[in-house]
Write a protein that holds these residues in place. Structure first.
Motif, PDB file in Angstrom:
ATOM      1  N   ILE A 322      14.134   3.736 -16.103  1.00 53.44           N
ATOM      2  CA  ILE A 322      13.954   2.783 -17.205  1.00 53.44           C
ATOM      3  C   ILE A 322      13.199   1.556 -16.673  1.00 53.44           C
ATOM      4  N   ASP A 323      12.142   1.167 -17.368  1.00 50.93           N
ATOM      5  CA  ASP A 323      11.378  -0.012 -16.935  1.00 50.93           C
ATOM      6  C   ASP A 323      12.043  -1.304 -17.395  1.00 50.93           C
ATOM      7  N   LEU A 324      12.486  -1.305 -18.641  1.00 53.08           N
ATOM      8  CA  LEU A 324      13.107  -2.519 -19.185  1.00 53.08           C
ATOM      9  C   LEU A 324      14.341  -2.123 -19.985  1.00 53.08           C
ATOM     10  N   MET A 325      15.483  -2.703 -19.624  1.00 52.41           N
ATOM     11  CA  MET A 325      16.702  -2.419 -20.387  1.00 52.41           C
ATOM     12  C   MET A 325      17.203  -3.719 -21.015  1.00 52.41           C
ATOM     13  N   LEU A 326      17.481  -3.654 -22.299  1.00 52.99           N
ATOM     14  CA  LEU A 326      18.024  -4.808 -23.019  1.00 52.99           C
ATOM     15  C   LEU A 326      19.479  -4.511 -23.367  1.00 52.99           C
ATOM     16  N   ALA A 327      20.349  -5.495 -23.151  1.00 52.88           N
ATOM     17  CA  ALA A 327      21.780  -5.273 -23.366  1.00 52.88           C
ATOM     18  C   ALA A 327      22.442  -6.553 -23.859  1.00 52.88           C
ATOM     19  N   GLY A 328      23.683  -6.413 -24.281  1.00 55.16           N
ATOM     20  CA  GLY A 328      24.467  -7.571 -24.737  1.00 55.16           C
ATOM     21  C   GLY A 328      25.901  -7.371 -24.293  1.00 55.16           C
ATOM     22  N   HIS A 329      26.812  -7.343 -25.250  1.00 57.07           N
ATOM     23  CA  HIS A 329      28.212  -6.984 -25.054  1.00 57.07           C
ATOM     24  C   HIS A 329      29.051  -8.029 -24.307  1.00 57.07           C
ATOM     25  N   ASN A 330      28.504  -8.640 -23.285  1.00 55.55           N
ATOM     26  CA  ASN A 330      29.326  -9.516 -22.436  1.00 55.55           C
ATOM     27  C   ASN A 330      29.425 -10.953 -22.946  1.00 55.55           C
ATOM     28  N   HIS A 331      28.529 -11.343 -23.842  1.00 54.56           N
ATOM     29  CA  HIS A 331      28.580 -12.664 -24.485  1.00 54.56           C
ATOM     30  C   HIS A 331      28.528 -13.812 -23.464  1.00 54.56           C
ATOM     31  N   GLY A 332      28.099 -13.541 -22.253  1.00 51.29           N
ATOM     32  CA  GLY A 332      28.082 -14.581 -21.210  1.00 51.29           C
ATOM     33  C   GLY A 332      29.467 -15.055 -20.829  1.00 51.29           C
ATOM     34  N   GLY A 333      30.488 -14.370 -21.325  1.00 52.15           N
ATOM     35  CA  GLY A 333      31.866 -14.801 -21.074  1.00 52.15           C
ATOM     36  C   GLY A 333      32.419 -15.708 -22.177  1.00 52.15           C
ATOM     37  N   GLN A 334      31.508 -16.221 -23.025  1.00 54.31           N
ATOM     38  CA  GLN A 334      31.842 -17.143 -24.145  1.00 54.31           C
ATOM     39  C   GLN A 334      32.399 -18.495 -23.701  1.00 54.31           C
ATOM     40  N   ILE A 335      33.243 -18.517 -22.683  1.00 53.32           N
ATOM     41  CA  ILE A 335      33.703 -19.795 -22.127  1.00 53.32           C
ATOM     42  C   ILE A 335      33.332 -19.779 -20.645  1.00 53.32           C
ATOM     43  N   ARG A 336      32.482 -20.721 -20.266  1.00 56.40           N
ATOM     44  CA  ARG A 336      32.032 -20.789 -18.872  1.00 56.40           C
ATOM     45  C   ARG A 336      32.535 -22.094 -18.265  1.00 56.40           C
ATOM     46  N   PHE A 337      33.273 -21.969 -17.178  1.00 57.89           N
ATOM     47  CA  PHE A 337      33.875 -23.132 -16.530  1.00 57.89           C
ATOM     48  C   PHE A 337      32.888 -23.741 -15.531  1.00 57.89           C
ATOM     49  N   PRO A 338      32.966 -25.060 -15.344  1.00 56.05           N
ATOM     50  CA  PRO A 338      32.094 -25.692 -14.354  1.00 56.05           C
ATOM     51  C   PRO A 338      32.285 -25.027 -12.986  1.00 56.05           C
ATOM     52  N   LEU A 339      31.222 -24.808 -12.290  1.00 55.35           N
ATOM     53  CA  LEU A 339      31.171 -24.159 -10.964  1.00 55.35           C
ATOM     54  C   LEU A 339      31.562 -22.684 -11.005  1.00 55.35           C
ATOM     55  N   ILE A 340      32.670 -22.367 -11.659  1.00 57.16           N
ATOM     56  CA  ILE A 340      33.160 -20.978 -11.655  1.00 57.16           C
ATOM     57  C   ILE A 340      32.292 -20.088 -12.538  1.00 57.16           C
ATOM     58  N   GLY A 341      31.883 -20.586 -13.699  1.00 56.82           N
ATOM     59  CA  GLY A 341      31.117 -19.779 -14.644  1.00 56.82           C
ATOM     60  C   GLY A 341      32.025 -18.943 -15.527  1.00 56.82           C
ATOM     61  N   SER A 342      31.585 -17.718 -15.818  1.00 57.44           N
ATOM     62  CA  SER A 342      32.338 -16.862 -16.731  1.00 57.44           C
ATOM     63  C   SER A 342      33.582 -16.290 -16.059  1.00 57.44           C
ATOM     64  N   VAL A 343      34.560 -15.935 -16.866  1.00 59.34           N
ATOM     65  CA  VAL A 343      35.794 -15.333 -16.354  1.00 59.34           C
ATOM     66  C   VAL A 343      36.027 -13.991 -17.047  1.00 59.34           C
ATOM     67  N   PHE A 344      36.220 -14.046 -18.361  1.00 52.66           N
ATOM     68  CA  PHE A 344      36.486 -12.813 -19.099  1.00 52.66           C
ATOM     69  C   PHE A 344      35.171 -12.177 -19.533  1.00 52.66           C
ATOM     70  N   VAL A 345      34.833 -11.075 -18.916  1.00 50.44           N
ATOM     71  CA  VAL A 345      33.590 -10.355 -19.197  1.00 50.44           C
ATOM     72  C   VAL A 345      33.933  -8.861 -19.281  1.00 50.44           C
ATOM     73  N   PRO A 346      33.791  -8.254 -20.460  1.00 57.57           N
ATOM     74  CA  PRO A 346      34.272  -6.881 -20.633  1.00 57.57           C
ATOM     75  C   PRO A 346      33.378  -5.830 -19.988  1.00 57.57           C
ATOM     76  N   SER A 347      33.337  -5.862 -18.677  1.00 56.41           N
ATOM     77  CA  SER A 347      32.426  -4.981 -17.954  1.00 56.41           C
ATOM     78  C   SER A 347      33.117  -4.412 -16.727  1.00 56.41           C
ATOM     79  N   ARG A 348      32.726  -3.208 -16.372  1.00 58.33           N
ATOM     80  CA  ARG A 348      33.286  -2.622 -15.140  1.00 58.33           C
ATOM     81  C   ARG A 348      32.800  -3.395 -13.913  1.00 58.33           C
ATOM     82  N   TYR A 349      31.698  -4.128 -14.063  1.00 61.20           N
ATOM     83  CA  TYR A 349      31.201  -4.970 -12.972  1.00 61.20           C
ATOM     84  C   TYR A 349      31.720  -6.398 -13.096  1.00 61.20           C
ATOM     85  N   SER A 350      32.687  -6.590 -13.991  1.00 62.55           N
ATOM     86  CA  SER A 350      33.226  -7.919 -14.266  1.00 62.55           C
ATOM     87  C   SER A 350      32.089  -8.878 -14.588  1.00 62.55           C
TER      88      SER A 350
END
Ligand SMILES: [Fe+2]
Length: 395
Positions: A322-350
């Motif tokens: 695949i040359d280009l894959m477009l995806a979503g699902h993770n919503h960027g975590g929806q709440i991103r904490f300073p320094l830490i970033g996302s926490v809850f991400v519904p992915s097997r790769y977290s």
């Protein structure tokens, strides 16, 4: 207090923080993994509650077993099998909390954007400000939209230019509007989506790609046409379905999209001509819809664009050229904490592919933060629509 006592106190504080962080991180990773699987939403909800309980119970368990003297627990000096097992688990938590989690977080902070990303310009539009009121609507979780500082109506219109040397010369400058995760369910209100789609028209994209989670209720399929009907494109529009679509009459979603001349590929591929060149567009709706696409007949040497709801298929994409894959699902975590970033991400790769662009040759992956979510809550993680521009080389 003498110097040794201060040292011991500092050690105990570090051990307590490390153990609690590690324990919480393990359960978040576990929950993220469960959410990447195609299991029923009521079971997911139960698992979420169990994980929250377990995450809270961990520190209490450590307290009951060892008190504050976690330094003594590390010596396995406590009697009994359960104490020994718990001390072993404590070691694992400390390794995660004091080494793995900080290392991963630091790596995420210092990692460079992929060289293929030539430019990234974002314009934020506050839809509530444009309308003069907050388009909260009547969704089940509408009260959440009222939370102070909630960014749910502040949409990022991002223009990202990628360099893909394998692009046919005729496609230099080709643009794709990437939309994901609309979660039509009452909140935000329909007018929010109409405003966003109206603004997307100004981009005049060649292609439109929608990567799933279009509806999130049994009642709002009727919003698909008035919301997405405002879109315009020059060549073609494609869509794939996501996890939440699979729970809400997916055939109805597909029918409404087709009414708008948006091609719904399911788990299959199609070949079209764009500016006279062949393009293979592949849909991947797994693991919520099976079987996964069979590319045995898909032409080789033709640019492959894949629409996948979850970015978890990145290894599949690499294996299938695949040359280009477009995806979503993770919503960027929806709440991103300073320094830490996302926490809850519904992915097997977290949180590894929470949002943004990733070049994992031969695949360039773009993960949208999406436009909405089942729970209308966003902090430090604004909704996003993206215009992707493809270039053969840096200008
Ligand atoms: Fe979603």
């Amino acid at each position: 207090m003498d110097q040794l006592s201060l040292f011991q106190l500092a050690l105990i504080v570090v051990l307590c923080l490390g153990a609690c962080t590690g324990h919480a991180a393990l359960f978040v990773v576990s929950l993220n993994w469960w959410y990447s699987l195609p299991i029923h939403r009521s079971l997911l909800s139960l698992l979420k509650q169990l994980h929250v309980l377990a995450a809270l119970a961990g520190p209490a368990l450590f307290w009951l077993a060892f008190g504050l003297r976690l330094d003594n627990a590390l010596l396995f000096s406590s009697p009994g099998l359960w104490h020994t097992v718990l001390a072993g688990y404590l070691y694992i938590c400390l390794a995660v909390g004091l080494i793995v989690f900080p290392s991963v977080t630091l790596w995420r902070l210092v990692r460079r954007r992929p060289a293929a990303l030539l430019s990234n310009h974002t314009r934020m539009v506050d839809v509530a400000e444009r309308l003069g009121y907050r388009p909260i609507g009547r969704g089940k979780h509408r009260l959440m939209a009222r939370l102070p500082g909630n960014q749910v109506f502040r949409v990022d219109f991002a223009e990202r230019t990628f360099c893909l040397p394998q692009l046919p010369p005729a496609w230099d400058g080709l643009s794709i509007l990437h939309l994901s995760d609309l979660h039509l369910c009452g909140t935000p209100d329909l007018v929010f989506y109409q405003q966003v789609m109206g603004l997307c028209r100004d981009w005049e994209p060649d292609l439109v790609a929608i990567t799933g989670d279009i509806v999130d209720s049994d009642m709002h399929h009727r919003w698909i046409v008035p919301a997405l009907g405002r879109l315009r494109w020059k060549e073609a529009a494609f869509a794939g379905l996501g996890s939440h679509d699979s729970w809400h009459e997916p055939m109805l979603v597909r029918r409404r999209l087709r009414r708008l001349q948006i091609r719904v590929l399911g788990n299959s591929w199609a070949e079209i001509k764009v500016r006279g060149e062949r393009l293979a567009v592949i849909g991947h709706e797994g693991p919520w819809f099976l079987p996964e696409p069979d590319l045995s007949g898909c032409p080789q040497g033709v640019f492959r664009l894949c629409l996948s709801h979850t970015p978890d298929h990145i290894r599949w994409a690499q294996q299938h050229g695949i040359d280009l894959m477009l995806a979503g699902h993770n919503h960027g975590g929806q709440i991103r904490f300073p320094l830490i970033g996302s926490v809850f991400v519904p992915s097997r790769y977290s949180r590894r592919y929470d949002c943004g662009s990733f070049h994992e040759p031969p695949t360039l992956l773009h993960v949208s933060r999406g436009l909405a979510g089942k729970e209308p809550v966003r902090y430090n993680c604004r909704p996003e629509v993206t215009k992707i521009v493809l270039r053969r080389r840096a200008l």
